[in-house]
Design a protein around this motif. Sequence first.
Motif, PDB file in Angstrom:
ATOM      1  N   ALA A  17      -0.799  -6.607  21.069  1.00 47.27           N
ATOM      2  CA  ALA A  17      -0.827  -8.067  20.963  1.00 47.27           C
ATOM      3  C   ALA A  17      -2.072  -8.667  21.607  1.00 47.27           C
ATOM      4  O   ALA A  17      -2.102  -9.862  21.917  1.00 47.27           O
ATOM      5  CB  ALA A  17       0.423  -8.637  21.620  1.00 47.27           C
ATOM      6  N   ALA A  18      -3.114  -7.878  21.788  1.00 49.49           N
ATOM      7  CA  ALA A  18      -4.312  -8.320  22.517  1.00 49.49           C
ATOM      8  C   ALA A  18      -4.916  -9.611  21.968  1.00 49.49           C
ATOM      9  O   ALA A  18      -5.488 -10.391  22.719  1.00 49.49           O
ATOM     10  CB  ALA A  18      -5.362  -7.211  22.532  1.00 49.49           C
ATOM     11  N   GLY A  19      -4.782  -9.873  20.701  1.00 43.77           N
ATOM     12  CA  GLY A  19      -5.370 -11.072  20.101  1.00 43.77           C
ATOM     13  C   GLY A  19      -4.433 -12.269  20.048  1.00 43.77           C
ATOM     14  O   GLY A  19      -4.769 -13.283  19.440  1.00 43.77           O
ATOM     15  N   GLU A  20      -3.300 -12.179  20.696  1.00 41.66           N
ATOM     16  CA  GLU A  20      -2.288 -13.240  20.615  1.00 41.66           C
ATOM     17  C   GLU A  20      -2.202 -14.042  21.905  1.00 41.66           C
ATOM     18  O   GLU A  20      -2.736 -13.654  22.940  1.00 41.66           O
ATOM     19  CB  GLU A  20      -0.922 -12.615  20.329  1.00 41.66           C
ATOM     20  CG  GLU A  20      -0.861 -11.855  19.019  1.00 41.66           C
ATOM     21  CD  GLU A  20       0.483 -11.191  18.785  1.00 41.66           C
ATOM     22  OE1 GLU A  20       1.478 -11.592  19.433  1.00 41.66           O
ATOM     23  OE2 GLU A  20       0.537 -10.267  17.970  1.00 41.66           O
ATOM     24  N   LEU A  21      -1.477 -15.159  21.822  1.00 44.91           N
ATOM     25  CA  LEU A  21      -1.102 -15.924  23.005  1.00 44.91           C
ATOM     26  C   LEU A  21       0.311 -15.499  23.379  1.00 44.91           C
ATOM     27  O   LEU A  21       1.209 -15.525  22.528  1.00 44.91           O
ATOM     28  CB  LEU A  21      -1.129 -17.427  22.733  1.00 44.91           C
ATOM     29  CG  LEU A  21      -2.496 -18.040  22.468  1.00 44.91           C
ATOM     30  CD1 LEU A  21      -2.350 -19.504  22.067  1.00 44.91           C
ATOM     31  CD2 LEU A  21      -3.375 -17.917  23.708  1.00 44.91           C
ATOM     32  N   ALA A  22       0.510 -15.103  24.605  1.00 41.65           N
ATOM     33  CA  ALA A  22       1.812 -14.599  25.050  1.00 41.65           C
ATOM     34  C   ALA A  22       2.864 -15.696  24.992  1.00 41.65           C
ATOM     35  O   ALA A  22       2.773 -16.684  25.704  1.00 41.65           O
ATOM     36  CB  ALA A  22       1.706 -14.046  26.471  1.00 41.65           C
ATOM     37  N   GLY A  23       3.846 -15.522  24.131  1.00 39.56           N
ATOM     38  CA  GLY A  23       4.954 -16.455  24.012  1.00 39.56           C
ATOM     39  C   GLY A  23       4.746 -17.584  23.037  1.00 39.56           C
ATOM     40  O   GLY A  23       5.674 -18.331  22.748  1.00 39.56           O
ATOM     41  N   ALA A  24       3.545 -17.750  22.514  1.00 36.59           N
ATOM     42  CA  ALA A  24       3.244 -18.896  21.655  1.00 36.59           C
ATOM     43  C   ALA A  24       4.118 -18.937  20.409  1.00 36.59           C
ATOM     44  O   ALA A  24       4.449 -20.015  19.929  1.00 36.59           O
ATOM     45  CB  ALA A  24       1.775 -18.906  21.256  1.00 36.59           C
ATOM     46  N   GLY A  25       4.504 -17.775  19.901  1.00 36.87           N
ATOM     47  CA  GLY A  25       5.337 -17.738  18.700  1.00 36.87           C
ATOM     48  C   GLY A  25       6.688 -18.381  18.904  1.00 36.87           C
ATOM     49  O   GLY A  25       7.348 -18.773  17.953  1.00 36.87           O
ATOM     50  N   SER A  26       7.103 -18.526  20.156  1.00 42.17           N
ATOM     51  CA  SER A  26       8.405 -19.137  20.444  1.00 42.17           C
ATOM     52  C   SER A  26       8.368 -20.642  20.243  1.00 42.17           C
ATOM     53  O   SER A  26       9.414 -21.258  20.047  1.00 42.17           O
ATOM     54  CB  SER A  26       8.810 -18.841  21.893  1.00 42.17           C
ATOM     55  OG  SER A  26       7.981 -19.560  22.802  1.00 42.17           O
TER      56      SER A  26
END
Length: 112
Positions: free
Chosen positions: A73-82
């Motif tokens: 998930a290196a390219g993601e924002l942690a938790g943003a999908g929630s």
Amino acid sequence: MSTSTGGPYAPWARPLVLLARDRRAEAAAALRALPEPPHDLLTEALWCLAARAALALGDRTTMERAHAALLPAAGELAGAGSGMLTLGPVAAHLDDLRAPLRRPAGAAPSRS
């Protein structure tokens, strides 16, 4: 903090809450007892919470687990999908984990 009062995600917040209360031994025990996070929209955020506590406590085993879990998930924002929260870029958490993981196990951090 119990899961009945803190909700289903309380175990991942508990080590950090205990650290904030200067209860390091209890925080370390809570961190060691953490299960794998549920595979939902907060998975990366929960791993980031575990990583933050592991860094504060010097828990290399949890740092390694968190690093391995967060790499995809290196390219993601942690938790943003929630849609509820974000702990920022996963890449920043991975960067914070890299320095202590590069050191040999048992080596003291440099003071420079």
